[in-house]
Write an enzyme that holds these catalytic residues in place. Structure first.
Site, PDB file in Angstrom:
ATOM      1  CG  ASP A  10      -1.797   1.212   1.328  1.00 43.70           C
ATOM      2  OD1 ASP A  10      -2.407   1.557   0.298  1.00 43.70           O
ATOM      3  OD2 ASP A  10      -1.897   1.838   2.403  1.00 43.70           O
ATOM      4  CB  SER A  11       0.165   4.782  -0.587  1.00 43.36           C
ATOM      5  OG  SER A  11      -0.995   4.802   0.211  1.00 43.36           O
ATOM      6  CE1 TYR A  42       2.762   5.891  -2.938  1.00 42.50           C
ATOM      7  CE2 TYR A  42       1.713   4.154  -4.227  1.00 42.50           C
ATOM      8  CZ  TYR A  42       2.804   4.623  -3.512  1.00 42.50           C
ATOM      9  OH  TYR A  42       3.911   3.832  -3.393  1.00 42.50           O
ATOM     10  N   GLY A  43      -3.003   9.249  -3.411  1.00 48.57           N
ATOM     11  CA  GLY A  43      -4.333   9.527  -3.972  1.00 48.57           C
ATOM     12  C   GLY A  43      -4.517  10.885  -4.621  1.00 48.57           C
ATOM     13  CB  CYS A  73      -3.059   0.492  -2.508  1.00 50.08           C
ATOM     14  SG  CYS A  73      -3.078   2.277  -2.814  1.00 50.08           S
ATOM     15  CB  THR A  75      -4.725   5.058  -4.861  1.00 47.14           C
ATOM     16  OG1 THR A  75      -5.588   5.631  -3.878  1.00 47.14           O
ATOM     17  CG2 THR A  75      -4.246   6.131  -5.800  1.00 47.14           C
ATOM     18  CD  GLU A 152      -0.594   6.643   6.343  1.00 47.74           C
ATOM     19  OE1 GLU A 152       0.524   6.714   6.845  1.00 47.74           O
ATOM     20  OE2 GLU A 152      -1.006   5.630   5.733  1.00 47.74           O
ATOM     21  CB  CYS A 186      -9.455   4.517   0.392  1.00 47.49           C
ATOM     22  SG  CYS A 186      -7.893   4.939   1.165  1.00 47.49           S
ATOM     23  CB  THR A 187      -6.822  -0.365   2.127  1.00 49.99           C
ATOM     24  OG1 THR A 187      -5.701   0.410   1.671  1.00 49.99           O
ATOM     25  CG2 THR A 187      -7.253  -1.332   1.053  1.00 49.99           C
ATOM     26  CG  HIS A 188      -5.410   4.848   4.599  1.00 50.34           C
ATOM     27  ND1 HIS A 188      -4.800   4.380   3.466  1.00 50.34           N
ATOM     28  CD2 HIS A 188      -4.411   5.358   5.385  1.00 50.34           C
ATOM     29  CE1 HIS A 188      -3.492   4.607   3.550  1.00 50.34           C
ATOM     30  NE2 HIS A 188      -3.241   5.193   4.700  1.00 50.34           N
TER      31      HIS A 188
HETATM   32  N1  DGL Z   1      -4.836   2.948   1.038  1.00 48.15           N
HETATM   33  C1  DGL Z   1      -4.746   3.725  -0.172  1.00 48.15           C
HETATM   34  C2  DGL Z   1      -5.981   3.439  -1.012  1.00 48.15           C
HETATM   35  O1  DGL Z   1      -6.563   2.392  -0.772  1.00 48.15           O
HETATM   36  C3  DGL Z   1      -4.434   5.112   0.220  1.00 48.15           C
HETATM   37  C4  DGL Z   1      -4.332   6.075  -0.835  1.00 48.15           C
HETATM   38  C5  DGL Z   1      -3.354   7.185  -0.713  1.00 48.15           C
HETATM   39  O2  DGL Z   1      -2.191   6.940  -0.486  1.00 48.15           O
HETATM   40  O3  DGL Z   1      -3.810   8.300  -0.952  1.00 48.15           O
HETATM   41  O4  DGL Z   1      -6.393   4.143  -1.897  1.00 48.15           O
END
Ligand code: DGL
Length: 273
Positions: A10-11, A42-43, A73, A75, A152, A186-188
């Site tokens: 993931d990012s 990353y998004g 992730c 994204t 985060e 999004c996995t967050h």
């Molecule tokens: N967990 C990432 C996702 O699922 C986070 C995206 C990010 O880094 O902006 O999209």
């Protein structure tokens, strides 16, 4: 039987929600987790930049002898999955298809909400997949760029006025649209389940990306005869591209338990440009 590890990336920390699901669904498997903590989020970036980062992430993971990769992730999945699959022989599972399949199954009124990063919403991948699975579904998408940085930073607790205000504002149009299912694209976002549920109400079903893709990975490993023996306990190694101290502190929130092994820092720039 195949004892090789599964790569998960993931990012940043969001993919740990998928790790937590994998520990439950595939406890016998060894995992190598990479969180690109130096470059999260990353998004908000362009597709070209995200693809470049994702290629480096995959190249780092490929330095291990892996049997599969889970792109934990949203994204990276929405912008780069097809390209990464075409460039690599290794089986790769993303989060979009399994999540949409679940959402299409649970919605009754055929009104599905989807929240994710700006890049994921711009890609149109969730919408296109849902429409392919069920043309009668109407999809309401909303980009939520502030959520990843807040998560985060550990701002996930009910009662925290900052995160509650931001979530309520983002979700208001989806609430008004009368969706009965909401994809956490999004996995967050599973870390915000309680707060999101409070806003959407108990009648709205939340479908989270990491969880569904863990089930998909299990199916794929079984189909290809790649599963590890079920009578063993798998190990997980953690790698990040920035300070391990910050990662370890917040990771325990995502995993809901302490890390058994210290995370290691790597220089992601060494893995191609
Ligand atoms: N967990 C990432 C996702 O699922 C986070 C995206 C990010 O880094 O902006 O999209």
């Amino acid at each position: 039987m195949d004892m090789r590890p599964i790569g998960v990336f993931d990012s940043g920390l969001g993919g740990l929600t998928a790790v937590s699901s994998l520990w439950r669904i595939l406890p016998e498997e060894n995992l190598i987790y990479f969180g690109d903590t130096a470059r999260v989020p990353y998004g908000g970036r362009s597709r070209e930049t995200i693809l470049k980062y994702a290629r480096q992430d995959v190249r780092f993971l490929q330095s291990f002898d892996l049997k599969a990769i889970l792109i934990a992730c949203g994204t990276v999945t929405t912008t780069s999955l097809t390209t990464l699959q075409a460039e690599n022989d290794l089986p790769m599972v993303g989060v979009v298809e399994p999540t949409c399949r679940r959402a299409a199954l649970v919605t009754k009124n055929k009104r599905v909400g989807m929240i994710a990063t700006a890049a994921s919403v711009r890609s149109g991948a969730y919408e296109a997949t849902l429409r392919r699975l069920d043309p009668e579904v109407t999809v309401f998408c909303r980009a939520c760029p502030l959520l990843v940085p807040l998560v985060e930073n550990g701002r996930i607790h009910p009662g925290d006025v900052v995160i509650e205000t931001v979530v309520a504002e983002y979700l208001e149009p989806l609430r008004q649209a009368g969706v009965d299912t909401l994809i956490l694209g999004c996995t967050h976002y599973p870390l915000l389940t309680e707060i999101i549920s409070q806003v959407m109400g108990p009648e709205v079903t939340l479908v989270s990306a990491g969880e569904e893709s863990a089930f998909e990975l299990k199916r794929l490993l079984k189909e290809r005869g790649l599963r590890a023996p079920e009578d063993r306990q798998g190990e997980t190694e953690f790698y990040v591209s920035d300070r391990v101290e910050d990662f370890e502190q917040t990771a325990t929130l995502f995993l809901r338990q302490d890390l058994h092994h210290a995370a290691r820092r790597i220089d992601i720039d060494q893995y191609g440009t």
